[in-house]
Design an enzyme around this catalytic site. Structure first.
Site, PDB file in Angstrom:
ATOM      1  N   CYS A   2     -35.860  -3.057  36.568  1.00  0.00           N
ATOM      2  CA  CYS A   2     -37.153  -2.398  36.757  1.00  0.00           C
ATOM      3  C   CYS A   2     -38.223  -3.053  35.871  1.00  0.00           C
ATOM      4  CB  CYS A   2     -37.138  -0.914  36.443  1.00  0.00           C
ATOM      5  SG  CYS A   2     -35.986   0.003  37.452  1.00  0.00           S
ATOM      6  N   ARG A  27     -37.166  -8.552  37.865  1.00  0.00           N
ATOM      7  CA  ARG A  27     -36.418  -7.503  37.160  1.00  0.00           C
ATOM      8  C   ARG A  27     -35.853  -6.449  38.118  1.00  0.00           C
ATOM      9  NH1 ARG A  27     -37.511  -7.295  31.693  1.00  0.00           N
ATOM     10  NH2 ARG A  27     -36.857  -5.132  31.673  1.00  0.00           N
ATOM     11  N   TRP A  74     -35.246  -1.433  40.411  1.00  0.00           N
ATOM     12  CA  TRP A  74     -33.844  -1.763  40.702  1.00  0.00           C
ATOM     13  C   TRP A  74     -33.118  -0.434  40.647  1.00  0.00           C
ATOM     14  CZ3 TRP A  74     -29.002  -1.371  38.413  1.00  0.00           C
ATOM     15  CH2 TRP A  74     -27.994  -2.178  38.974  1.00  0.00           C
ATOM     16  N   ASN A 100     -38.325   2.510  32.953  1.00  0.00           N
ATOM     17  CA  ASN A 100     -37.243   1.524  32.988  1.00  0.00           C
ATOM     18  C   ASN A 100     -36.139   2.052  32.074  1.00  0.00           C
ATOM     19  OD1 ASN A 100     -36.848  -1.756  31.442  1.00  0.00           O
ATOM     20  ND2 ASN A 100     -35.580  -0.751  32.935  1.00  0.00           N
ATOM     21  N   GLY A 101     -34.941   2.224  32.621  1.00  0.00           N
ATOM     22  CA  GLY A 101     -33.836   2.740  31.817  1.00  0.00           C
ATOM     23  C   GLY A 101     -33.100   3.837  32.567  1.00  0.00           C
ATOM     24  N   GLU A 480     -18.061 -19.956  36.746  1.00  0.00           N
ATOM     25  CA  GLU A 480     -19.518 -19.988  36.896  1.00  0.00           C
ATOM     26  C   GLU A 480     -19.906 -20.559  38.270  1.00  0.00           C
ATOM     27  OE1 GLU A 480     -21.905 -18.672  35.518  1.00  0.00           O
ATOM     28  OE2 GLU A 480     -23.681 -19.849  35.964  1.00  0.00           O
ATOM     29  N   LYS A 484     -22.088 -18.597  41.031  1.00  0.00           N
ATOM     30  CA  LYS A 484     -23.333 -19.126  41.597  1.00  0.00           C
ATOM     31  C   LYS A 484     -23.293 -19.041  43.117  1.00  0.00           C
ATOM     32  CE  LYS A 484     -25.651 -19.064  39.030  1.00  0.00           C
ATOM     33  NZ  LYS A 484     -25.365 -18.699  37.664  1.00  0.00           N
ATOM     34  N   GLU A 487     -23.304 -15.105  44.255  1.00  0.00           N
ATOM     35  CA  GLU A 487     -24.459 -14.244  44.024  1.00  0.00           C
ATOM     36  C   GLU A 487     -25.662 -14.629  44.866  1.00  0.00           C
ATOM     37  OE1 GLU A 487     -26.024 -14.218  40.018  1.00  0.00           O
ATOM     38  OE2 GLU A 487     -25.617 -16.333  39.757  1.00  0.00           O
ATOM     39  N   HIS A 503       1.031 -18.093  40.962  1.00  0.00           N
ATOM     40  CA  HIS A 503       1.607 -16.810  40.557  1.00  0.00           C
ATOM     41  C   HIS A 503       1.138 -15.670  41.453  1.00  0.00           C
ATOM     42  CE1 HIS A 503       3.542 -18.594  37.117  1.00  0.00           C
ATOM     43  NE2 HIS A 503       2.418 -19.254  36.895  1.00  0.00           N
ATOM     44  N   LYS A 602     -32.885  -9.667  37.158  1.00  0.00           N
ATOM     45  CA  LYS A 602     -32.727 -10.705  36.138  1.00  0.00           C
ATOM     46  C   LYS A 602     -32.297 -10.136  34.792  1.00  0.00           C
ATOM     47  CE  LYS A 602     -33.359 -14.957  34.633  1.00  0.00           C
ATOM     48  NZ  LYS A 602     -32.297 -15.900  35.051  1.00  0.00           N
TER      49      LYS A 602
END
Ligand code: F6R
Length: 607
Positions: A2, A27, A74, A100-101, A480, A484, A487, A503, A602
């Site tokens: 947010c 955000r 968000w 925000n929170g 990573e 990438k 996402e 395994h 982000k």
């Protein structure tokens, strides 16, 4: 998570709010809205979707006002629709709030407010704040805010306007970021400095539990008891050029291409006379010599860097290291004491779980060091010592250049600790430094694999079953690379330590599965070849990333990406380049919104 913006001044607030929201959109971007003053009342306009949709709506309404607040969301509580979008007004329209929170006790507060006759319109935790502000109001919005804050549990930064106090924005920060700035045209408040830099470079930082009243001529800060706090602005030396794509189709592409430059900047910041120097960092040799255990703690991509750090620091400094996901670390009671060093890795410096892990470590007496990209971020300010990465502002939600700069810091730190413990001689350190100095050139060469990555993306785009495998420090790079791809292109993939596939997971390999094998690390090259044969025998299409002098040896691979030869320890920095490009081009073929992947944000400032 947010983004909040507010403006009050001599000009129309609406264009400022929209520009600020545009900068903050990374955000969160599932819904957005603004509230402004109109003829003595508060007018709120909001919608689901992006800022562009809000902007079109605002054009039709022809709104103009000198004061307003805005929000890009968000979703945490309630679906991302226009009803749940911020701002949220109180019952009679006395207050409007952007948040925000997370308000952890919102359910009990709501139950009480409903009993007191308040009617709720949304499913959000934020609406509780607006209603409480109205319930607590007796002529002063600031007093009402102080009282409201004392009733809230959780994390929040708030921007508030009150119908009875036109021209003012009331704010508070508790464990969620908030900054303010004074410019010629008026005053601003926002979730982060990127939204303020186009208007002013003189930034006021909030501490936790501080309130502020933003007016066009001045910004005043208060503690929760209403006592004024004197503050001066800090001048931030950041250009706003990061907000332009500069000819690239997406920010992610621009940021991938910036990597040679920013890695060089990061490495050079910590070299002095051919040696590694952390002289401005409050981390002394005596303390390092007493360190018996290191925890590297982070989230997402930064956690992958932490894993690389575990391998490298253990190998070079011989201190037992653990890499932890921050959200697990804080709830698993790790044994911490004064001889423990906790290293927090974070691009934003605001990630809620990483910040909580830092606070836990400090409370238990551990020494803390953070590796952070954003100066003056909360994690940077609260750590005992900080090493800054010099990636510059990163706009694309999927990290690339910040990840690479974090890796560079890990290379420096592993050698520095090793040298402090007399495990690396001056000569060996100089040799290491000289190899590290040419890393940016090797990365430049690795970027030339873009046409191959593009070609491979056509194969990957059609595939349903993709695996990334590697050993040693190449294993976190496999993780990573897989992240990438997932996402931004929404393709399912998994990463494995190459020896682990047999395994269990090898049962998923069949004709048409794609296995991307990271083989640049010479010490495990032959083992990787055996793993390639195992999956090839079961029908996989194998892509091998190999150093150029070993490409003939990668027999059995169907597709080879040859990369510049480098020191074993630095292979993660080279191998990640084609993997970032692969994720990017696969997402592009699939027509995905590369810079703003669905469901993501982000800066993850909620737990
Ligand atoms: C993935 C990505 C995230 C972040 C994670 C931590 O591309 O960017 O996984 O790495 O959310 O964020 P910071 O580094 O800001 O703490």
């Amino acid at each position: 998570m947010c983004g909040i913006i507010g403006y009050t001044g001599n000009e129309n607030a609406v264009p400022y709010l929209l520009k600020g929201l545009g900068s903050l959109e990374y955000r969160g971007y599932d819904s957005c809205g603004i509230s402004v003053f109109q003829k003595g009342k508060i007018k709120t306009l909001k919608c689901s979707g992006r800022i562009q949709t809000l902007s079109e709506k605002l054009c039709k309404n022809n709104l103009s006002s000198e004061t307003g607040i805005g929000h890009t969301r968000w979703a945490t509580h309630g679906k991302p629709n226009s009803r749940n979008a911020h701002p949220h007004e109180s019952q009679s329209g006395l207050f409007s709030v952007v948040h925000n929170g997370i308000i952890e006790n919102h359910a009990s507060l709501k139950e009480k407010l409903v009993k007191d006759g308040f009617v709720f319109k949304s499913e959000t935790d934020t609406e509780v704040i607006a209603q409480l502000l109205e319930q607590n109001y007796s002529g002063s919005a600031l007093s009402s805010l102080s009282k409201t804050v004392s009733q809230l549990e959780g994390s929040f930064s708030l921007g508030i306007i009150c119908r009875e106090e036109e021209g003012k924005i009331f704010c508070v920060r508790k464990q969620s970021p908030l900054v303010a700035a004074k410019a010629e045209s008026g005053s601003f408040v926002a979730s982060d400095i990127t939204a303020l830099l186009p208007f002013s470079k003189d930034i006021f930082f909030f501490n936790d539990d501080e309130l502020a009243v933003i007016e066009k001529e001045k910004i005043s800060f208060f503690d929760l008891s209403g006592n004024e706090i004197k503050k001066t602005a800090e001048t931030i030396d950041f250009s706003a050029s990061h907000q332009e794509k500069e000819g690239h189709e997406f920010f992610m592409h621009k940021e991938i291409m910036q990597q040679p430059h920013v890695i060089k900047e990061t490495i050079n910041a910590y070299f002095k006379n051919g040696r590694i120097s952390f002289e401005n960092i409050n981390l002394n040799k005596n303390e390092l010599q007493k360190t018996s255990r290191i925890y590297l703690v982070a989230c997402g991509s930064a956690y992958h860097v932490a894993l690389s750090g575990k391998y490298l620091i253990e190998e070079m400094a011989k201190i037992p290291c653990e890499a932890d996901i921050a959200s697990e670390f804080r709830y698993r009671n790790p044994p911490l004491n004064t001889n423990t060093l906790v290293i927090i890795i974070s691009q934003s410096g605001e990630t809620a779980d990483s910040l909580a892990a830092l606070r836990l470590a400090k409370n238990q007496g551990a020494k803390t060091l953070s590796v952070v990209n954003v100066p003056l971020s909360t994690i940077a300010q609260e750590s005992d010592s900080v090493i800054f990465t010099h990636a510059g502002p990163e706009i694309a939600v999927a990290t690339t250049k910040a990840y690479s700069c974090q890796l560079a810091v890990i290379y420096l730190l592993a050698a520095y600790i090793s040298s402090c413990l007399f495990l690396l001689s001056e000569e060996e350190e100089k040799d290491y430094v000289s190899k590290l100095s040419s890393l940016d050139e090797k990365i430049k060469q690795a970027l030339e694999t873009e046409p191959l990555a593009k070609k491979l993306s056509e194969i990957l785009g059609k595939s349903k079953n993709i695996f990334f495998i590697g050993r040693n420090t190449d294993y976190p790079v496999a993780m990573e690379g897989s992240l990438k791809l997932k996402e931004i292109s929404y393709l399912q993939s998994e990463a494995y330590g190459a020896g682990e596939l047999k395994h269990g997971t090898i049962s998923l390999i069949e004709k048409g599965s794609v296995v991307i094998a990271l083989c640049c690390r010479k010490s495990v090259f032959k083992k990787m070849l055996s793993n390639i044969r195992e999956v090839k025998a079961r029908g996989a299409f194998v892509v091998a990333l190999v150093s150029e002098n070993q490409k003939e040896l990668a027999e059995g691979a169907d597709f080879i990406i040859s990369l510049p030869e480098t020191e074993n320890r630095f292979s993660p920095s080279i191998e990640i380049i084609p993997l970032q490009l692969l994720g990017y081009h696969t997402a592009k073929i699939k027509g995905c919104d590369i810079d703003k992947p669905r469901n993501l944000a982000k800066s993850v400032t909620v737990e």
